[in-house]
Design an enzyme around this catalytic site. Structure first.
Site, PDB file in Angstrom:
ATOM      1  N   HIS A 137      -4.239  -4.294  -2.939  1.00 53.56           N
ATOM      2  CA  HIS A 137      -4.690  -4.186  -1.547  1.00 53.56           C
ATOM      3  C   HIS A 137      -4.922  -2.736  -1.112  1.00 53.56           C
ATOM      4  O   HIS A 137      -5.012  -2.459   0.080  1.00 53.56           O
ATOM      5  CB  HIS A 137      -3.682  -4.873  -0.605  1.00 53.56           C
ATOM      6  CG  HIS A 137      -3.668  -6.372  -0.749  1.00 53.56           C
ATOM      7  ND1 HIS A 137      -2.649  -7.160  -0.268  1.00 53.56           N
ATOM      8  CD2 HIS A 137      -4.549  -7.224  -1.328  1.00 53.56           C
ATOM      9  CE1 HIS A 137      -2.912  -8.437  -0.553  1.00 53.56           C
ATOM     10  NE2 HIS A 137      -4.053  -8.494  -1.195  1.00 53.56           N
TER      11      HIS A 137
ATOM     12  N   GLY B  17       9.426 -10.809  -2.918  1.00 54.13           N
ATOM     13  CA  GLY B  17       9.210 -10.445  -1.521  1.00 54.13           C
ATOM     14  C   GLY B  17       7.811 -10.630  -0.987  1.00 54.13           C
ATOM     15  O   GLY B  17       7.277  -9.739  -0.324  1.00 54.13           O
TER      16      GLY B  17
ATOM     17  N   ALA C 177      16.024  -8.351  -2.227  1.00 54.36           N
ATOM     18  CA  ALA C 177      15.671  -7.798  -3.536  1.00 54.36           C
ATOM     19  C   ALA C 177      16.601  -6.655  -3.958  1.00 54.36           C
ATOM     20  O   ALA C 177      17.052  -6.604  -5.105  1.00 54.36           O
ATOM     21  CB  ALA C 177      14.225  -7.330  -3.517  1.00 54.36           C
TER      22      ALA C 177
ATOM     23  N   CYS D 190     -18.129  11.755   3.709  1.00 52.55           N
ATOM     24  CA  CYS D 190     -18.470  11.778   2.290  1.00 52.55           C
ATOM     25  C   CYS D 190     -19.781  12.566   2.136  1.00 52.55           C
ATOM     26  O   CYS D 190     -20.525  12.743   3.118  1.00 52.55           O
ATOM     27  CB  CYS D 190     -18.655  10.329   1.852  1.00 52.55           C
ATOM     28  SG  CYS D 190     -19.228  10.102   0.184  1.00 52.55           S
TER      29      CYS D 190
ATOM     30  N   VAL E 255       0.827  -1.201   0.000  1.00 56.23           N
ATOM     31  CA  VAL E 255       0.000   0.000   0.000  1.00 56.23           C
ATOM     32  C   VAL E 255       0.871   1.265   0.000  1.00 56.23           C
ATOM     33  O   VAL E 255       0.347   2.369  -0.063  1.00 56.23           O
ATOM     34  CB  VAL E 255      -0.999  -0.026   1.181  1.00 56.23           C
ATOM     35  CG1 VAL E 255      -1.996  -1.163   0.989  1.00 56.23           C
ATOM     36  CG2 VAL E 255      -0.298  -0.162   2.531  1.00 56.23           C
TER      37      VAL E 255
ATOM     38  N   SER F 286       5.342 -13.726   1.057  1.00 62.33           N
ATOM     39  CA  SER F 286       5.455 -15.038   1.694  1.00 62.33           C
ATOM     40  C   SER F 286       4.544 -16.091   1.082  1.00 62.33           C
ATOM     41  O   SER F 286       4.630 -17.265   1.411  1.00 62.33           O
ATOM     42  CB  SER F 286       5.155 -14.899   3.192  1.00 62.33           C
ATOM     43  OG  SER F 286       3.869 -14.343   3.367  1.00 62.33           O
TER      44      SER F 286
HETATM   45  N1  APR Z   1      13.883  -8.661  -0.284  1.00 66.25           N
HETATM   46  C1  APR Z   1      12.954  -9.523  -0.742  1.00 66.25           C
HETATM   47  N2  APR Z   1      12.097 -10.179   0.055  1.00 66.25           N
HETATM   48  C2  APR Z   1      12.193  -9.952   1.375  1.00 66.25           C
HETATM   49  C3  APR Z   1      13.140  -9.069   1.934  1.00 66.25           C
HETATM   50  C4  APR Z   1      14.026  -8.406   1.045  1.00 66.25           C
HETATM   51  N3  APR Z   1      14.959  -7.546   1.473  1.00 66.25           N
HETATM   52  N4  APR Z   1      12.986  -9.062   3.283  1.00 66.25           N
HETATM   53  C5  APR Z   1      11.983  -9.914   3.558  1.00 66.25           C
HETATM   54  N5  APR Z   1      11.510 -10.474   2.409  1.00 66.25           N
HETATM   55  C6  APR Z   1      10.415 -11.446   2.211  1.00 66.25           C
HETATM   56  C7  APR Z   1      10.245 -12.411   3.367  1.00 66.25           C
HETATM   57  O1  APR Z   1      11.124 -13.521   3.203  1.00 66.25           O
HETATM   58  C8  APR Z   1       8.768 -12.805   3.203  1.00 66.25           C
HETATM   59  O2  APR Z   1       8.633 -13.921   2.368  1.00 66.25           O
HETATM   60  O3  APR Z   1       9.207 -10.736   2.132  1.00 66.25           O
HETATM   61  C9  APR Z   1       8.148 -11.596   2.500  1.00 66.25           C
HETATM   62  C10 APR Z   1       7.178 -10.802   3.348  1.00 66.25           C
HETATM   63  O4  APR Z   1       6.081 -11.600   3.663  1.00 66.25           O
HETATM   64  P1  APR Z   1       4.820 -11.038   4.459  1.00 66.25           P
HETATM   65  O5  APR Z   1       5.253 -10.309   5.669  1.00 66.25           O
HETATM   66  O6  APR Z   1       3.872 -12.167   4.625  1.00 66.25           O
HETATM   67  O7  APR Z   1       4.225  -9.929   3.450  1.00 66.25           O
HETATM   68  P2  APR Z   1       3.324 -10.117   2.175  1.00 66.25           P
HETATM   69  O8  APR Z   1       3.536 -11.449   1.553  1.00 66.25           O
HETATM   70  O9  APR Z   1       3.489  -8.915   1.317  1.00 66.25           O
HETATM   71  O10 APR Z   1       1.866 -10.078   2.808  1.00 66.25           O
HETATM   72  C11 APR Z   1       0.756 -10.187   1.951  1.00 66.25           C
HETATM   73  O11 APR Z   1      -0.685  -9.832   3.799  1.00 66.25           O
HETATM   74  O12 APR Z   1      -1.311  -8.800   5.765  1.00 66.25           O
HETATM   75  C12 APR Z   1      -1.454  -8.820   4.401  1.00 66.25           C
HETATM   76  O13 APR Z   1      -2.378  -7.145   3.090  1.00 66.25           O
HETATM   77  C13 APR Z   1      -1.173  -7.520   3.689  1.00 66.25           C
HETATM   78  O14 APR Z   1      -0.364  -7.205   1.425  1.00 66.25           O
HETATM   79  C14 APR Z   1      -0.155  -7.917   2.651  1.00 66.25           C
HETATM   80  C15 APR Z   1      -0.387  -9.402   2.489  1.00 66.25           C
END
Ligand code: APR
Length: 238
Positions: free
Chosen positions: A114, A183, A227, A146, A98, A185
């Site tokens: 999102h 990046g 990344a 609104c 976001v 999970s």
């Molecule tokens: N470069 C690349 N990846 C990275 C780095 C980095 N420097 N640091 C951490 N990561 C990876 C982690 O290994 C992990 O797999 O980023 C990922 C983050 O995972 P989450 O915290 O689960 O975030 P995300 O997958 O974006 O979450 C998805 O969940 O809560 C909701 O809406 C929210 O958009 C979000 C969604």
């Protein structure tokens, strides 16, 4: 050094998650010190939380706004913007983030599935478009209404709500020959399914990040690393 080849006929679909902004100083969600370690999703990111405690929801997203505005794009955001500059409309980016770091790096063809921190929208489905909103709210009194009378809420897709732009995203995945995921999970749907949809369409699928995501088996290539460190120079445009 590993490379990702982008052939003249390739169409590239990129999906990014919180990990791409980690090196810009923004916390991810599921790390030990991540956002969901310090906050309960049910308190700040559900339609029910909004009904029960709109002030608490605004406090959470106001804090993230303030943090987001301080952050700067990192080399991973810039690498994707440069790739788009090279291949133009054969590039499409869908972010779960976001923050606006992709735009600030120069990416143009993108959707925020999102939502966006820097916008607010009516809590009612009254049809009015989201509006820009950079305020950091300390009380509900300052939060506007609104024209329909509804309270303005963060332009964020809460858990249990349908992500934005899904038809557009599905069309772009269907015509992509290369999917690059950075990046994330792989624990939140539908985004975690995109790689499967791309595979069904015959695309190559690459994951970039320091750890294997939950859906790692669906990728044809995994580039292990942060990344911002591994992405500069990773794409070879033919
Ligand atoms: N470069 C690349 N990846 C990275 C780095 C980095 N420097 N640091 C951490 N990561 C990876 C982690 O290994 C992990 O797999 O980023 C990922 C983050 O995972 P989450 O915290 O689960 O975030 P995300 O997958 O974006 O979450 C998805 O969940 O809560 C909701 O809406 C929210 O958009 C979000 C969604």
């Amino acid at each position: 050094m590993e490379h990702i080849r982008v052939a003249p006929e390739d169409r590239v679909f990129v999906l990014t998650g919180a990990g791409i902004s980690a090196e810009s100083g923004l916390p991810t969600f599921r790390a030990e010190d991540g956002l969901w370690a310090g906050h309960r999703v049910d308190d700040v990111c559900t339609p029910d939380a909004w009904r029960r405690d709109p002030a608490g929801v605004w406090a959470f997203y106001s804090a993230r706004r303030a943090q987001g505005e301080q952050a700067k794009p990192n080399p991973a955001h810039r690498t994707l913007a440069e790739l788009e500059e090279r291949i133009c409309n054969r590039f499409f980016l869908c972010t779960q983030n976001v923050d606006d770091l992709h735009e600030r790096a120069g990416t143009k063809r993108l959707v925020h599935m999102h939502g966006e921190l820097a916008k607010a929208r009516c809590e009612n489905a009254c049809g009015r478009k989201p509006v820009e909103d950079h305020m950091v709210y300390t009380s509900l009194d300052a939060v506007g209404r609104c024209a329909c009378g509804g309270r303005m809420r963060p332009h964020i897709v809460f858990f249990g709500e349908i992500p934005l732009e899904m038809e557009h995203i599905e069309r772009e995945i269907a015509r992509a020959s290369l999917m690059v995921v950075v990046g994330t999970s792989g624990s939140v749907y539908p985004a975690a399914s995109f790689v499967h949809w791309a595979r069904e369409g015959g695309a190559r699928t690459v994951y970039i990040g320091p750890e294997r995501p939950l859906n790692a088996h669906a990728f044809t290539q995994i580039v292990v690393g942060k990344a911002g460190e591994v992405m500069p120079g990773l794409f070879v445009v033919e």
